[in-house]
Motif scaffolding. Structure first.
Motif, mmCIF file in Angstrom:
data_model
loop_
_atom_site.group_PDB
_atom_site.id
_atom_site.type_symbol
_atom_site.label_atom_id
_atom_site.label_comp_id
_atom_site.label_asym_id
_atom_site.label_seq_id
_atom_site.Cartn_x
_atom_site.Cartn_y
_atom_site.Cartn_z
ATOM 1 N N ALA A 8 -13.024 -3.494 2.738
ATOM 2 C CA ALA A 8 -12.012 -2.438 2.672
ATOM 3 C C ALA A 8 -12.709 -1.117 2.368
ATOM 4 O O ALA A 8 -13.167 -0.886 1.246
ATOM 5 N N ASP A 9 -12.806 -0.262 3.374
ATOM 6 C CA ASP A 9 -13.529 1.007 3.256
ATOM 7 C C ASP A 9 -12.553 2.138 2.953
ATOM 8 O O ASP A 9 -11.833 2.602 3.828
ATOM 9 N N GLU A 10 -12.524 2.564 1.695
ATOM 10 C CA GLU A 10 -11.630 3.642 1.244
ATOM 11 C C GLU A 10 -10.197 3.391 1.720
ATOM 12 O O GLU A 10 -9.602 4.229 2.422
ATOM 13 N N PRO A 11 -9.600 2.266 1.391
ATOM 14 C CA PRO A 11 -8.296 1.915 1.953
ATOM 15 C C PRO A 11 -7.142 2.790 1.477
ATOM 16 O O PRO A 11 -6.054 2.714 2.043
ATOM 17 N N THR A 12 -7.348 3.618 0.448
ATOM 18 C CA THR A 12 -6.256 4.471 -0.049
ATOM 19 C C THR A 12 -6.483 5.943 0.249
ATOM 20 O O THR A 12 -5.761 6.796 -0.266
ATOM 21 N N THR A 13 -7.488 6.256 1.077
ATOM 22 C CA THR A 13 -7.759 7.653 1.417
ATOM 23 C C THR A 13 -6.550 8.294 2.090
ATOM 24 O O THR A 13 -5.909 7.699 2.952
ATOM 25 N N ALA A 14 -6.226 9.513 1.691
ATOM 26 C CA ALA A 14 -5.162 10.328 2.303
ATOM 27 C C ALA A 14 -3.756 9.792 2.056
ATOM 28 O O ALA A 14 -2.797 10.245 2.677
ATOM 29 N N LEU A 15 -3.613 8.821 1.160
ATOM 30 C CA LEU A 15 -2.291 8.312 0.810
ATOM 31 C C LEU A 15 -1.873 8.909 -0.531
ATOM 32 O O LEU A 15 -2.700 9.159 -1.399
ATOM 33 N N ASP A 16 -0.554 9.119 -0.696
ATOM 34 C CA ASP A 16 -0.114 9.669 -1.981
ATOM 35 C C ASP A 16 -0.240 8.603 -3.065
ATOM 36 O O ASP A 16 -0.454 7.420 -2.802
ATOM 37 N N VAL A 17 -0.115 9.027 -4.313
ATOM 38 C CA VAL A 17 -0.432 8.170 -5.447
ATOM 39 C C VAL A 17 0.422 6.911 -5.461
ATOM 40 O O VAL A 17 -0.070 5.802 -5.733
ATOM 41 N N THR A 18 1.714 7.057 -5.164
ATOM 42 C CA THR A 18 2.602 5.896 -5.169
ATOM 43 C C THR A 18 2.190 4.872 -4.122
ATOM 44 O O THR A 18 2.133 3.661 -4.396
ATOM 45 N N VAL A 19 1.885 5.350 -2.920
ATOM 46 C CA VAL A 19 1.484 4.442 -1.842
ATOM 47 C C VAL A 19 0.117 3.825 -2.151
ATOM 48 O O VAL A 19 -0.128 2.645 -1.857
ATOM 49 N N GLN A 20 -0.783 4.604 -2.753
ATOM 50 C CA GLN A 20 -2.075 4.055 -3.168
ATOM 51 C C GLN A 20 -1.881 2.844 -4.064
ATOM 52 O O GLN A 20 -2.531 1.805 -3.889
ATOM 53 N N ALA A 21 -0.974 2.974 -5.037
ATOM 54 C CA ALA A 21 -0.709 1.873 -5.962
ATOM 55 C C ALA A 21 -0.176 0.651 -5.219
ATOM 56 O O ALA A 21 -0.547 -0.491 -5.525
ATOM 57 N N GLN A 22 0.673 0.885 -4.226
ATOM 58 C CA GLN A 22 1.222 -0.226 -3.452
ATOM 59 C C GLN A 22 0.132 -0.946 -2.657
ATOM 60 O O GLN A 22 0.114 -2.182 -2.580
ATOM 61 N N ILE A 23 -0.780 -0.174 -2.070
ATOM 62 C CA ILE A 23 -1.870 -0.775 -1.300
ATOM 63 C C ILE A 23 -2.799 -1.566 -2.212
ATOM 64 O O ILE A 23 -3.246 -2.666 -1.870
ATOM 65 N N MET A 24 -3.064 -1.039 -3.408
ATOM 66 C CA MET A 24 -3.918 -1.768 -4.340
ATOM 67 C C MET A 24 -3.237 -3.053 -4.805
ATOM 68 O O MET A 24 -3.887 -4.093 -4.958
ATOM 69 N N ASP A 25 -1.940 -2.998 -5.018
ATOM 70 C CA ASP A 25 -1.198 -4.222 -5.368
ATOM 71 C C ASP A 25 -1.296 -5.248 -4.251
ATOM 72 O O ASP A 25 -1.408 -6.461 -4.507
ATOM 73 N N LEU A 26 -1.247 -4.766 -3.007
ATOM 74 C CA LEU A 26 -1.352 -5.675 -1.864
ATOM 75 C C LEU A 26 -2.730 -6.332 -1.823
ATOM 76 O O LEU A 26 -2.846 -7.532 -1.544
ATOM 77 N N LEU A 27 -3.772 -5.575 -2.117
ATOM 78 C CA LEU A 27 -5.115 -6.156 -2.147
ATOM 79 C C LEU A 27 -5.232 -7.205 -3.255
ATOM 80 O O LEU A 27 -5.905 -8.233 -3.081
ATOM 81 N N LYS A 28 -4.584 -6.960 -4.387
ATOM 82 C CA LYS A 28 -4.574 -7.956 -5.463
ATOM 83 C C LYS A 28 -3.903 -9.243 -4.988
ATOM 84 O O LYS A 28 -4.367 -10.352 -5.286
ATOM 85 N N GLU A 29 -2.803 -9.104 -4.249
ATOM 86 C CA GLU A 29 -2.112 -10.285 -3.726
ATOM 87 C C GLU A 29 -3.002 -11.055 -2.746
ATOM 88 O O GLU A 29 -3.012 -12.288 -2.741
ATOM 89 N N ILE A 30 -3.728 -10.316 -1.913
ATOM 90 C CA ILE A 30 -4.628 -10.966 -0.960
ATOM 91 C C ILE A 30 -5.674 -11.784 -1.716
ATOM 92 O O ILE A 30 -5.963 -12.935 -1.371
ATOM 93 N N LYS A 31 -6.216 -11.187 -2.762
ATOM 94 C CA LYS A 31 -7.219 -11.895 -3.562
ATOM 95 C C LYS A 31 -6.630 -13.158 -4.181
ATOM 96 O O LYS A 31 -7.242 -14.232 -4.146
ATOM 97 N N THR A 32 -5.428 -13.043 -4.726
ATOM 98 C CA THR A 32 -4.829 -14.166 -5.458
ATOM 99 C C THR A 32 -4.295 -15.246 -4.524
ATOM 100 O O THR A 32 -4.545 -16.439 -4.722
ATOM 101 N N GLU A 33 -3.558 -14.833 -3.496
ATOM 102 C CA GLU A 33 -2.836 -15.793 -2.668
ATOM 103 C C GLU A 33 -3.657 -16.328 -1.500
ATOM 104 O O GLU A 33 -3.526 -17.497 -1.135
ATOM 105 N N ILE A 34 -4.470 -15.493 -0.911
ATOM 106 C CA ILE A 34 -5.232 -15.920 0.260
ATOM 107 C C ILE A 34 -6.620 -16.409 -0.140
ATOM 108 O O ILE A 34 -7.189 -17.287 0.499
ATOM 109 N N GLY A 35 -7.153 -15.849 -1.207
ATOM 110 C CA GLY A 35 -8.451 -16.296 -1.697
ATOM 111 C C GLY A 35 -9.637 -15.689 -0.988
ATOM 112 O O GLY A 35 -10.779 -16.133 -1.189
ATOM 113 N N ALA A 36 -9.408 -14.670 -0.159
ATOM 114 C CA ALA A 36 -10.530 -14.025 0.520
ATOM 115 C C ALA A 36 -11.308 -13.159 -0.465
ATOM 116 O O ALA A 36 -10.737 -12.522 -1.353
#
Length: 329
Positions: free
Chosen positions: A180-208
């Motif tokens: 994931a190369d700068e996955p929150t670049t140019a996104l507002d703070v709220t959306v950045q938080a949502q994308i980071m939460d999604l990455l946490k879910e990927i780590k937990t649920e998918i195991g990648a």
């Protein structure tokens, strides 16, 4: 039980060559990543972070080349593999999330067709299965009404939704590793938080496993297990993220942390690192950070010290000049 590494980067050196000049962009970088872990690579623009990510999947531009080192993924050295061999890995075993979703998506193809095309490449499903899987994947990354969204084009999505689509594309092949190369670049703070939460879910649920490339240590603190701090092509400090954040040793790492806003004291002035990162064409000799370091280490200032990482605590490595300077504050 010792878990073997999913990825081992050994003594990686990368340069870019043109008619006018040669730029040594990455020098002597060694990193490891275990299955299911998140490795953060952090540093200012020009540190070499994205170059490492692109090198792993053989996406350096024509002027770039790996001149030394190995990239061992699932016990296979990826350096020197031909395009056909890399295509069996890129997109299937290793997914990519690029920093600009606008340029990562085809503007004249619907989102559904782009997902279906990816499934055909990675899994060779039939049409009905492709469509169903694409809908489910959009739902999994938080996009509502997937049947309608499948028919939409990228320009009909917000920046945050486009990034979710890019994340969905990276997951289509059920990869073992996502870069994931700068996955929150140019996104507002709220959306950045949502994308980071999604990455946490990927780590937990998918195991990648995830390599998270960013300039923001605050982002690293949210999801990473380990972090490598890069400056001008070199790793100056690396280790477990909690150890690095609580007990930073290198002045550059300390400077990055001090530059973060204090949410408990919003009136407190920021403390940016003075000066600018030098050009790779004018790389300082000896200690790479010496032109901006607030401390005085005669060996480092005179360029007589070698850039060499030393283990100061279990798993916590710091370059030797940084150790001496870091002891001063």
């Amino acid at each position: 039980m010792v878990i073997s590494n999913l990825l081992e980067i050994e003594d990686l050196n990368i340069r870019f060559v043109s008619d006018q000049e040669t730029v040594k962009a990455v020098r002597d970088v060694s990193l490891t990543l275990k299955p299911g872990e998140v490795l953060g690579i952090v540093g200012e623009s020009g540190a070499g972070k994205s170059t490492i990510g692109n090198a792993i999947v053989n996406l350096l531009d024509d002027s770039g080349e790996i001149v030394k080192g190995k990239v061992i993924f699932e016990d296979q050295n990826l350096v020197g593999l031909d395009d056909k061999a890399m295509r069996s890995i890129r997109g299937k075993k290793i997914g990519m999330i690029f920093q600009d979703p606008q340029t990562s998506l085809n503007p004249i193809m619907t989102i559904g067709n782009q997902l279906i095309e990816t499934f055909r490449f990675t899994k060779n499903f039939d049409d009905a299965t492709d469509y169903k899987e694409a809908e489910q994947l959009l739902t999994s990354v938080g996009i509502d009404n997937p049947q309608l969204r499948m028919k939409a084009y990228p320009h009909q999505f917000s920046g945050g939704m486009r990034q979710r689509v890019v994340i969905a594309l990276s997951l289509a092949g059920d990869p073992d590793l996502i870069i994931a190369d700068e996955p929150t670049t140019a996104l507002d703070v709220t959306v950045q938080a949502q994308i980071m939460d999604l990455l946490k879910e990927i780590k937990t649920e998918i195991g990648a496993a995830i390599i998270l490339i960013t300039h923001d240590l605050g982002v690293i603190a949210q999801v990473a297990d380990h972090v490598a701090v890069m400056y001008l092509g070199s790793v100056v400090e690396k280790g477990p993220v909690n150890e690095i954040l609580k007990n930073p040793k290198h002045p550059y790492t300390k400077g990055l942390l001090q530059a973060l806003p204090d949410i408990n004291n919003l009136d407190a002035p920021l403390s940016p690192i003075p000066g600018n990162i030098p050009s790779p064409l004018d790389r300082p000799t000896g200690c790479v950070f010496r032109t901006r370091c607030p401390h005085h280490n005669p060996e480092g200032k005179d360029g007589k010290i070698e850039m060499k990482l030393i283990e100061v605590e279990p798993g916590h490595w710091v370059d030797q000049c940084g150790i001496k300077c870091g002891q001063n504050g």
